[in-house]
Write a protein that holds these residues in place. Sequence first.
Motif, mmCIF file in Angstrom:
data_model
loop_
_atom_site.group_PDB
_atom_site.id
_atom_site.type_symbol
_atom_site.label_atom_id
_atom_site.label_comp_id
_atom_site.label_asym_id
_atom_site.label_seq_id
_atom_site.Cartn_x
_atom_site.Cartn_y
_atom_site.Cartn_z
ATOM 1 N N LEU A 85 -2.275 3.878 -21.080
ATOM 2 C CA LEU A 85 -0.819 3.924 -21.194
ATOM 3 C C LEU A 85 -0.179 4.250 -19.844
ATOM 4 C CD1 LEU A 85 -0.458 5.718 -24.633
ATOM 5 C CD2 LEU A 85 -0.118 3.289 -24.139
ATOM 6 N N ALA A 86 -0.808 5.121 -19.061
ATOM 7 C CA ALA A 86 -0.294 5.437 -17.724
ATOM 8 C C ALA A 86 -0.341 4.195 -16.836
ATOM 9 C CB ALA A 86 -1.094 6.576 -17.101
ATOM 10 N N ALA A 87 -1.409 3.421 -16.943
ATOM 11 C CA ALA A 87 -1.513 2.177 -16.174
ATOM 12 C C ALA A 87 -0.428 1.194 -16.599
ATOM 13 C CB ALA A 87 -2.893 1.557 -16.359
ATOM 14 N N LEU A 88 -0.122 1.173 -17.870
ATOM 15 C CA LEU A 88 0.941 0.306 -18.385
ATOM 16 C C LEU A 88 2.290 0.687 -17.772
ATOM 17 C CD1 LEU A 88 1.071 -1.984 -20.523
ATOM 18 C CD2 LEU A 88 1.837 -0.251 -22.119
ATOM 19 N N VAL A 89 2.559 1.967 -17.648
ATOM 20 C CA VAL A 89 3.805 2.433 -17.024
ATOM 21 C C VAL A 89 3.839 2.010 -15.560
ATOM 22 C CG1 VAL A 89 5.091 4.485 -16.285
ATOM 23 C CG2 VAL A 89 4.153 4.363 -18.596
ATOM 24 N N ARG A 90 2.730 2.210 -14.854
ATOM 25 C CA ARG A 90 2.673 1.845 -13.429
ATOM 26 C C ARG A 90 2.872 0.348 -13.230
ATOM 27 N NH1 ARG A 90 -1.419 5.775 -13.253
ATOM 28 N NH2 ARG A 90 -3.002 4.209 -13.641
ATOM 29 N N GLU A 91 2.199 -0.477 -14.032
ATOM 30 C CA GLU A 91 2.217 -1.925 -13.831
ATOM 31 C C GLU A 91 3.462 -2.592 -14.399
ATOM 32 O OE1 GLU A 91 -1.430 -3.090 -15.655
ATOM 33 O OE2 GLU A 91 -2.632 -2.018 -14.165
ATOM 34 N N SER A 92 3.924 -2.149 -15.563
ATOM 35 C CA SER A 92 5.035 -2.834 -16.224
ATOM 36 C C SER A 92 6.391 -2.501 -15.622
ATOM 37 C CB SER A 92 5.062 -2.492 -17.706
ATOM 38 O OG SER A 92 3.909 -2.981 -18.334
ATOM 39 N N ILE A 93 6.627 -1.235 -15.372
ATOM 40 C CA ILE A 93 7.953 -0.858 -14.863
ATOM 41 C C ILE A 93 7.902 -0.225 -13.473
ATOM 42 C CG2 ILE A 93 8.946 -0.604 -17.155
ATOM 43 C CD1 ILE A 93 8.647 2.371 -16.927
ATOM 44 N N GLN A 94 6.733 -0.288 -12.842
ATOM 45 C CA GLN A 94 6.549 0.244 -11.485
ATOM 46 C C GLN A 94 7.103 1.656 -11.368
ATOM 47 O OE1 GLN A 94 7.942 -3.131 -11.653
ATOM 48 N NE2 GLN A 94 5.807 -3.779 -11.630
ATOM 49 N N ALA A 95 6.737 2.504 -12.321
ATOM 50 C CA ALA A 95 7.177 3.896 -12.311
ATOM 51 C C ALA A 95 5.963 4.814 -12.245
ATOM 52 C CB ALA A 95 7.991 4.198 -13.561
ATOM 53 N N ASP A 96 6.192 6.033 -11.806
ATOM 54 C CA ASP A 96 5.139 7.035 -11.751
ATOM 55 C C ASP A 96 5.051 7.710 -13.118
ATOM 56 O OD1 ASP A 96 3.328 9.036 -11.160
ATOM 57 O OD2 ASP A 96 4.718 10.186 -9.916
ATOM 58 N N PRO A 97 3.920 7.559 -13.824
ATOM 59 C CA PRO A 97 3.812 8.152 -15.151
ATOM 60 C C PRO A 97 3.786 9.676 -15.130
ATOM 61 C CG PRO A 97 1.739 7.138 -14.514
ATOM 62 C CD PRO A 97 2.740 6.800 -13.452
ATOM 63 N N PHE A 98 3.662 10.276 -13.959
ATOM 64 C CA PHE A 98 3.603 11.732 -13.839
ATOM 65 C C PHE A 98 4.868 12.286 -13.173
ATOM 66 C CE2 PHE A 98 -0.708 10.032 -13.728
ATOM 67 C CZ PHE A 98 -1.188 10.598 -14.898
ATOM 68 N N SER A 99 5.966 11.545 -13.269
ATOM 69 C CA SER A 99 7.217 11.935 -12.618
ATOM 70 C C SER A 99 7.998 12.986 -13.393
ATOM 71 C CB SER A 99 8.103 10.706 -12.426
ATOM 72 O OG SER A 99 8.504 10.206 -13.693
ATOM 73 N N GLY A 100 7.589 13.262 -14.622
ATOM 74 C CA GLY A 100 8.308 14.215 -15.451
ATOM 75 C C GLY A 100 9.103 13.539 -16.559
ATOM 76 N N ALA A 101 9.220 12.218 -16.499
ATOM 77 C CA ALA A 101 9.901 11.473 -17.562
ATOM 78 C C ALA A 101 8.968 11.404 -18.771
ATOM 79 C CB ALA A 101 10.261 10.071 -17.098
ATOM 80 N N VAL A 102 9.554 11.205 -19.940
ATOM 81 C CA VAL A 102 8.780 11.060 -21.177
ATOM 82 C C VAL A 102 8.792 9.586 -21.549
ATOM 83 C CG1 VAL A 102 8.654 11.676 -23.616
ATOM 84 C CG2 VAL A 102 9.392 13.375 -21.943
ATOM 85 N N TYR A 103 7.616 9.013 -21.752
ATOM 86 C CA TYR A 103 7.489 7.605 -22.113
ATOM 87 C C TYR A 103 7.070 7.515 -23.570
ATOM 88 C CZ TYR A 103 7.758 6.914 -17.126
ATOM 89 O OH TYR A 103 8.194 6.921 -15.835
ATOM 90 N N VAL A 104 7.823 6.739 -24.351
ATOM 91 C CA VAL A 104 7.556 6.581 -25.775
ATOM 92 C C VAL A 104 7.143 5.137 -26.016
ATOM 93 C CG1 VAL A 104 8.519 6.733 -28.104
ATOM 94 C CG2 VAL A 104 9.276 8.324 -26.332
ATOM 95 N N PHE A 105 6.006 4.973 -26.667
ATOM 96 C CA PHE A 105 5.494 3.645 -26.982
ATOM 97 C C PHE A 105 5.476 3.471 -28.491
ATOM 98 C CE2 PHE A 105 3.548 5.061 -23.054
ATOM 99 C CZ PHE A 105 3.805 3.993 -22.216
ATOM 100 N N ARG A 106 5.626 2.237 -28.946
ATOM 101 C CA ARG A 106 5.564 1.980 -30.378
ATOM 102 C C ARG A 106 4.444 0.999 -30.686
ATOM 103 N NH1 ARG A 106 7.630 -2.213 -33.205
ATOM 104 N NH2 ARG A 106 8.478 -3.949 -32.044
#
Length: 55
Positions: free
Chosen positions: A26-47
């Motif tokens: 899921l962290a790789a998905l955040v990095r690749e899909s939206i070019q964001a840092d998955p450890f930036s403090g934001a909360v990512y919700v997947f369905r």
Amino acid sequence: MIGPTGTVRVMVATRPVDFRKDAEGLAALVRESIQADPFSGAVYVFRAKRADRVS
């Protein structure tokens, strides 16, 4: 329940995700899909494909 303090960004995925992925997947998905840092403090919700599950 422990909740976030301060201002927290919550990002919600609009496309379903394969829930067999682990945290690294899921962290790789955040990095690749939206070019964001998955450890930036934001909360990512997947369905899941079934709309009755979130992660």
